[in-house]
Design a protein around this motif. Structure first.
Motif, short mmCIF file in Angstrom:
data_model
loop_
_atom_site.label_atom_id
_atom_site.label_comp_id
_atom_site.label_asym_id
_atom_site.label_seq_id
_atom_site.Cartn_x
_atom_site.Cartn_y
_atom_site.Cartn_z
N ARG A 67 -0.96 2.49 -61.44
CA ARG A 67 -2.12 2.53 -60.55
C ARG A 67 -1.82 3.38 -59.32
NH1 ARG A 67 -6.35 -0.85 -60.25
NH2 ARG A 67 -5.26 -2.32 -61.67
N LEU A 68 -2.77 4.22 -58.96
CA LEU A 68 -2.69 5.04 -57.76
C LEU A 68 -3.88 4.71 -56.86
CD1 LEU A 68 -1.26 7.38 -56.22
CD2 LEU A 68 -2.83 8.94 -57.40
N THR A 69 -3.59 4.39 -55.60
CA THR A 69 -4.63 4.04 -54.63
C THR A 69 -4.49 4.93 -53.41
OG1 THR A 69 -4.62 1.73 -55.38
CG2 THR A 69 -5.60 2.18 -53.23
N ALA A 84 -1.48 6.12 -49.13
CA ALA A 84 -1.51 6.04 -50.58
C ALA A 84 -0.45 5.07 -51.07
CB ALA A 84 -1.29 7.43 -51.19
N SER A 85 -0.69 4.55 -52.26
CA SER A 85 0.29 3.68 -52.90
C SER A 85 0.28 3.94 -54.39
CB SER A 85 -0.01 2.21 -52.61
OG SER A 85 -1.23 1.82 -53.22
N ILE A 86 1.42 3.75 -55.01
CA ILE A 86 1.54 3.84 -56.46
C ILE A 86 2.17 2.54 -56.95
CG2 ILE A 86 3.78 5.00 -56.38
CD1 ILE A 86 2.82 6.58 -58.88
N THR A 87 1.59 1.99 -58.01
CA THR A 87 2.00 0.67 -58.47
C THR A 87 2.18 0.69 -59.98
OG1 THR A 87 0.63 -0.31 -56.72
CG2 THR A 87 1.47 -1.79 -58.42
N LEU A 88 3.28 0.13 -60.43
CA LEU A 88 3.51 -0.09 -61.86
C LEU A 88 3.31 -1.58 -62.13
CD1 LEU A 88 4.39 1.16 -64.56
CD2 LEU A 88 6.74 0.50 -63.97
N GLU A 89 2.37 -1.90 -63.05
CA GLU A 89 1.97 -3.28 -63.29
C GLU A 89 2.15 -3.62 -64.77
OE1 GLU A 89 -1.72 -2.94 -60.08
OE2 GLU A 89 -2.08 -2.80 -62.23
N VAL A 90 2.58 -4.83 -65.05
CA VAL A 90 2.65 -5.31 -66.41
C VAL A 90 2.03 -6.71 -66.44
CG1 VAL A 90 4.99 -6.23 -66.12
CG2 VAL A 90 4.10 -5.79 -68.41
N TYR A 91 1.19 -6.95 -67.45
CA TYR A 91 0.49 -8.22 -67.59
C TYR A 91 0.89 -8.90 -68.90
CZ TYR A 91 -2.51 -6.38 -63.90
OH TYR A 91 -2.97 -5.85 -62.73
N ASP A 92 1.01 -10.21 -68.86
CA ASP A 92 1.34 -11.02 -70.03
C ASP A 92 2.57 -10.46 -70.73
OD1 ASP A 92 1.25 -12.91 -72.02
OD2 ASP A 92 -0.38 -11.97 -73.13
N LEU A 93 3.67 -10.50 -70.04
CA LEU A 93 4.90 -9.88 -70.51
C LEU A 93 5.33 -10.43 -71.87
CD1 LEU A 93 7.10 -7.86 -69.64
CD2 LEU A 93 8.32 -9.78 -68.62
N ASN A 113 -11.54 3.31 -49.91
CA ASN A 113 -10.40 3.75 -50.70
C ASN A 113 -10.81 4.04 -52.13
OD1 ASN A 113 -10.03 1.28 -52.37
ND2 ASN A 113 -9.54 0.34 -50.41
N LEU A 114 -9.96 4.78 -52.81
CA LEU A 114 -10.12 5.12 -54.21
C LEU A 114 -8.92 4.58 -54.96
CD1 LEU A 114 -11.09 8.89 -53.81
CD2 LEU A 114 -12.67 6.98 -54.09
N SER A 115 -9.16 4.07 -56.18
CA SER A 115 -8.07 3.53 -56.97
C SER A 115 -8.33 3.84 -58.43
CB SER A 115 -7.97 2.01 -56.76
OG SER A 115 -6.96 1.46 -57.58
N GLY A 170 3.46 -11.90 -65.22
CA GLY A 170 3.09 -10.58 -64.77
C GLY A 170 4.05 -10.10 -63.69
N ALA A 171 4.15 -8.79 -63.53
CA ALA A 171 5.04 -8.22 -62.51
C ALA A 171 4.49 -6.88 -62.06
CB ALA A 171 6.46 -8.07 -63.04
N SER A 172 4.83 -6.49 -60.84
CA SER A 172 4.41 -5.18 -60.34
C SER A 172 5.42 -4.67 -59.33
CB SER A 172 3.02 -5.26 -59.70
OG SER A 172 3.05 -6.06 -58.53
N LEU A 173 5.47 -3.35 -59.21
CA LEU A 173 6.32 -2.66 -58.25
C LEU A 173 5.46 -1.63 -57.54
CD1 LEU A 173 9.16 -2.19 -57.08
CD2 LEU A 173 9.54 -0.55 -58.94
N LYS A 174 5.37 -1.74 -56.21
CA LYS A 174 4.43 -0.92 -55.44
C LYS A 174 5.16 -0.21 -54.32
CE LYS A 174 0.36 -1.50 -52.44
NZ LYS A 174 -0.63 -2.50 -51.95
N ARG A 175 4.75 1.06 -54.11
CA ARG A 175 5.33 1.82 -53.00
C ARG A 175 4.25 2.55 -52.23
NH1 ARG A 175 9.06 7.17 -52.70
NH2 ARG A 175 9.60 6.94 -50.51
#
Length: 920
Positions: free
Chosen positions: A904-906, A864-873, A245-247, A852-857
């Protein structure tokens, strides 16, 4: 720049939310029922599996509760075979069909098996696991994984296996040393290169067992050097095409500069060949491999002597400091026949890091005396490491083999560091201050190789094994040093002294090890092994220090030295082993003669010493019953002084703490007793592991410090009285079925005594460290995955010559992770890391909450998947670490990467068994 990235990421995600699903949603239903015997009594812990009717592929599995009830959740509509197995009963199979609602199959009665099978097997078809004498085999198809999951995600779901945050793995309570693919090495001694990159959907079976050493494998006689091993058996489809895979991810934060992370891995397997490549580049403190693997890659022959343990902890976990890394790996292997193969790998790891740290320290300074230190440092490090591994075997004839292993490493490391160190005496009066700047570069090349020859001399199994090893290393370090040391006098007037030097250090090491052993089997499971060994090591070191005041480079003869040291060992011994189906016992004794010779280019006398030791050893391992093992070991060992401890050179990089070697040091001798108990019940998933290790060391090599009235120290090493160290570990894992949760309890206790001499006064210290943790997670993770944990660490330090410095403190951490899969294509994740610190050691320390939080589809047919990630809110990240020893207690705070957001796109290049890359 960052706001534009955030707005762009949010816009894309919002549009994605509105877009129709690319894969049609299919209804899912529950299948329930109960299992009873022919007397209508409930059967708890029966294994219930659901197979597709067309090809008998396992879809779901569970076990029945104490009342016999079971439920299989979120099953796609279709035709299935419901299969139920229970030890002592005939396998029950029933065809079922799910249409448009949940299905209750009612009470299912199992018939008693007239004649039980000999081996312990849950079922012959599509079972979650099979238990054998020395191997536990999981059926990977029985455990839910999601698209784009890697092996690490799969292992987290297997009962009895734990994956730590740093990527290390424990199986049945023991640390996993090797991860194989179809029984073959993969990236040599870098296990997480497999677990973090191999797709989970490519794995068919996961085997866990104790792998014999090369010596034991050749002779068939256990030697106590087994290593816990995981072997990943691939699906047939995975052996016929390319997968990977590619990310890529981009993002921003509050501080200048954007964030990025990219990853690629490609793998191709066939029955005889394996090829793979992985790469990773990011500036968010992540790595494509685990922390312990980085140690072997980057710390090549001492080439990265400026990488601290804290810096290593930060790699792969976004820990202390700000880091940017590039990792590349290539692996290839080919089996020419069953016992003839060639395997190799290449790894590159580049790590750049910036660390701004402040340290507070309370240190013993003598009888009823102490000093308080306040340090600040800024360090820029850049490290580049290359590593090549080769492993080959040739079978010359039946019972006649040659195996070769080799490793070559090259590293380049640089350090630019500035710092200020202040020391305060009584009433917080400043006693001294040191300002330093170091700019250095280190190049290191080293390699090692082992050639093992084995010849079977008779049909009874008598074997001759010869091993030859060679190690070579070459390191060069060039440093520019500038220090200003201030000593306070009356009226707090500082008197300053400046040192400006070029420090050139060159070192070379050569080692040779030759061993010959003869193993002869006898009657009733006995065997005897005799061996002889010659081990030679030679080290040359040349230090040239130049004073560079007024830009004139002048040799400093007082600090410049050339030194040569050789160690020669002669060993011979005998080992008697008794082996049977339930375990083995081994008794060994060997005689060791060691000879040390050292010379220097100064007028100092040559260092010559010889030592003779008789070293006994006892090893016992017994399988009490299926999956229950006890081990006991007693051994002796010696530790000769290191070159740094012996050589009469001064190291003045810290002008307030100058180190000098002691050529009169003698070896220390240790006696160690180890015992462990391990139990894993695959039917109830109850895991118990406990161990105790006690080490008694005579003639300890301990520090000695001379401290003047200005708190300047000269440090060396001397031999002292005996010391003790005891380590106790215990862990228990078990499901609590009425609550539908899994619980893991861990406790690590360390007790130690030691000594140190300060101005000739002996300080005896006692240190107690105890870490207790509990982790709870839910069992049914199809829709919601929950895990919560609490861990507390208690520390106690006692000093005999200054009880006012005695200290005890507790630091604790709380974790919570939740992942919700509302539909198959969506995943919502949130995690919390809350750390609390003791406020009584160095005053107030801010506790921190990392959220931290993330939303992935998933889309494009789950490729393929696309993810929105946030760290140390909450932007609270600050690395705080406490440390204590026989002479000091310290607290260090390091600036660390805070809040940032990434998109992130994978993309998965090929599905197992299909995809447009399959025929490449």
């Amino acid at each position: 720049m960052h706001m534009r990235l955030i707005v762009l990421a949010s816009t894309i995600l919002f549009l994605l939310l509105l877009a129709p699903a690319t894969v049609a949603q299919t209804d899912r239903f529950n299948v329930s029922g109960s299992v009873i015997d022919d007397e209508e009594l409930p059967l708890p812990q029966a294994t219930v599996v659901l197979l597709t009717r067309t090809d008998s592929v396992l879809t779901k599995f569970t076990t029945s509760a104490s009342d016999g009830r079971f439920i299989l959740r979120r099953v796609l509509a279709g035709e299935y075979i419901l299969q139920i197995t229970y030890v002592g009963f005939s396998t029950l199979r029933q065809d079922i069909e799910l249409l448009d609602e949940d299905l209750d199959v009612g009470k299912l009665s199992m018939a008693t098996l007239v004649e039980e099978l000999g081996e312990v097997v849950v079922s012959a078809d599509h079972i979650p696991f099979v238990v054998k004498r020395d191997t536990l085999e999981y059926n990977a198809n029985a455990f839910t994984v999601r698209p784009n999951d890697v092996v690490e995600d799969l292992l987290k779901r297997l009962p009895g296996i734990e994956v730590e945050a740093d990527g290390s793995i424990k199986a049945q309570g023991e640390t996993v040393e090797n991860v194989l693919v179809d029984g073959k090495e993969f990236f040599a001694d870098t296990p997480s290169a497999v677990t973090k990159n191999l797709p989970a959907q490519a794995v068919d079976k996961v085997q866990v067992y104790d792998k014999d050493s090369d010596q034991a494998e050749f002779t068939g006689v256990p030697d106590g050097q087994e290593e816990k091993t995981i072997d990943l058996l691939l699906k047939e489809d995975a052996k016929q095409g390319l997968m990977g895979n590619l990310s890529g991810a981009i993002g921003g934060e509050q501080t200048p500069g954007g964030r990025y992370a990219t990853r690629v891995n490609l793998m191709r397997f066939s029955p005889n060949t394996q090829l793979s490549v992985f790469g990773n580049a990011n500036n968010v403190g992540q790595s494509g491999i685990g922390v312990q693997d980085i140690v072997g890659m980057v710390m090549a022959g001492g080439g990265t002597s400026f990488i601290s343990p804290g810096m290593l902890r930060s790699l792969g976990s976004g820990g202390d400091g700000f880091s940017e890394s590039i990792t590349l790996g290539l692996n290839a292997g080919h089996d020419f026949s069953e016992n003839n193969y060639l395997r190799g790998s290449y790894s590159l790891d580049k790590q750049d890091q910036l660390r701004n740290s402040t340290t507070q320290r309370n240190e013993l300074a003598g009888q009823n005396a102490s000093a308080y230190g306040d340090d600040f440092s800024t360090a820029n490090t850049d490290n580049l490491g290359h590593r090549v591994n080769l492993n080959a075997q040739v079978q010359l004839s039946p019972g006649h083999r040659i195996r070769a292993r080799g490793t070559m490493r090259w590293s380049l490391s640089g350090l630019a560091q500035t710092g200020v160190q202040k020391t305060f005496g009584g009433q917080q009066l400043l006693i001294n201050e040191a300002q330093s700047a170091v700019d250095s570069e280190n190049t290191s090349i080293n390699g090692s190789g082992t050639l093992t020859w084995r010849k079977k001399l008779s049909d009874s199994g008598t074997s001759l094994v010869a091993t030859a090893g060679l190690t070579l290393s070459d390191s060069d370090e060039i440093a520019e040093l500038l220090t200003r040391t201030g000593i306070a006098s009356t009226g707090n007037i500082m008197t300053w002294q400046e040192v400006q030097q070029d420090q050139d250090q060159f070192g070379r090491t050569q080692g040779t090890d030759i061993r010959l052993s003869l193993t002869h089997p006898m009657e009733n499971g006995f065997s005897i092994l005799t061996f002889g060994e010659w081990d030679f090591s030679r080290r040359e070191e040349d230090k040239r220090f130049y004073d560079t005041r007024d830009r004139i480079r002048q040799l400093n003869p007082r600090l410049s030295r050339a030194f040569e040291r050789t160690y020669t060992y002669y060993r011979t011994g005998i080992r008697l082993t008794r082996d049977d189906d339930s375990g083995w016992l081994a008794l060994q004794v060997h005689l060791q003669r060691s000879q040390l010779d050292g010379t220097s280019d100064s007028n100092l006398p040559a260092v010559t010493a010889g030592y003779t030791h008789v070293l006994p050893e006892v090893q016992y391992r017994r399988t009490l019953k299926e999956n229950q093992t006890v081990q006991v070991r007693y051994g002796t060992d010696t530790r000769e002084p290191t070159l740094q401890e012996l050589q009469p050179f001064s190291d003045n990089r810290n002008p307030l703490r100058i180190y000098a070697g002691n050529p009169d040091l003698e070896p220390e001798t240790s006696h160690s007793v180890y015992g462990s108990f391990q139990s894993f019940d695959p039917w109830t998933y109850l895991i118990i592991f406990a161990s105790l290790r006690t080490t008694y060391t005579r003639n300890q090599i301990v520090p000695t410090r001379s401290i003047d009235t200005s708190l300047r120290q000269t440090v060396s090493a001397i031999n002292s009285d005996a010391g003790w160290n005891t380590q106790m570990r215990a862990s228990v894992g078990m499901p609590i079925r009425p609550l539908n949760i899994k619980v893991r309890l861990n406790n690590n206790l360390n007790l130690s005594t030691g000594s140190e001499f300060i101005n000739s006064a002996e300080n005896s210290s006692r240190i107690v460290r105890n870490g207790l943790g509990i982790t709870i997670s839910n069992r049914d993770q199809d829709i919601i995955e929950l895990e919560a944990g609490i861990r507390g660490t208690y520390n106690y330090v006692d000093y005999s010559i200054n009880t006012n410095l005695n200290q005890q403190y507790i630091n604790s951490s709380y974790t919570f992770d939740v992942s919700w899969h509302p539909t198959f294509n969506w995943t919502i994740n949130a995690d919390l890391r809350y750390q609390t610190y003791d406020q009584d050691v160095f005053g107030e320390v801010r506790n921190k909450a990392l959220i931290g939080a993330s939303l992935k589809r998933l889309f494009m047919d789950e490729r393929a998947s696309i993810t929105l990630e946030v760290y140390d809110l909450l932007n609270q990240n600050l690395d705080v670490s406490f440390n204590n020893s026989a002479s000091f207690i310290s607290e260090r705070r390091t600036e660390t990467l805070g809040r940032y957001l990434m998109l992130r796109l994978t993309y998965r290049l090929s599905a197992v068994g299909g995809g447009f890359f399959r025929e490449l």
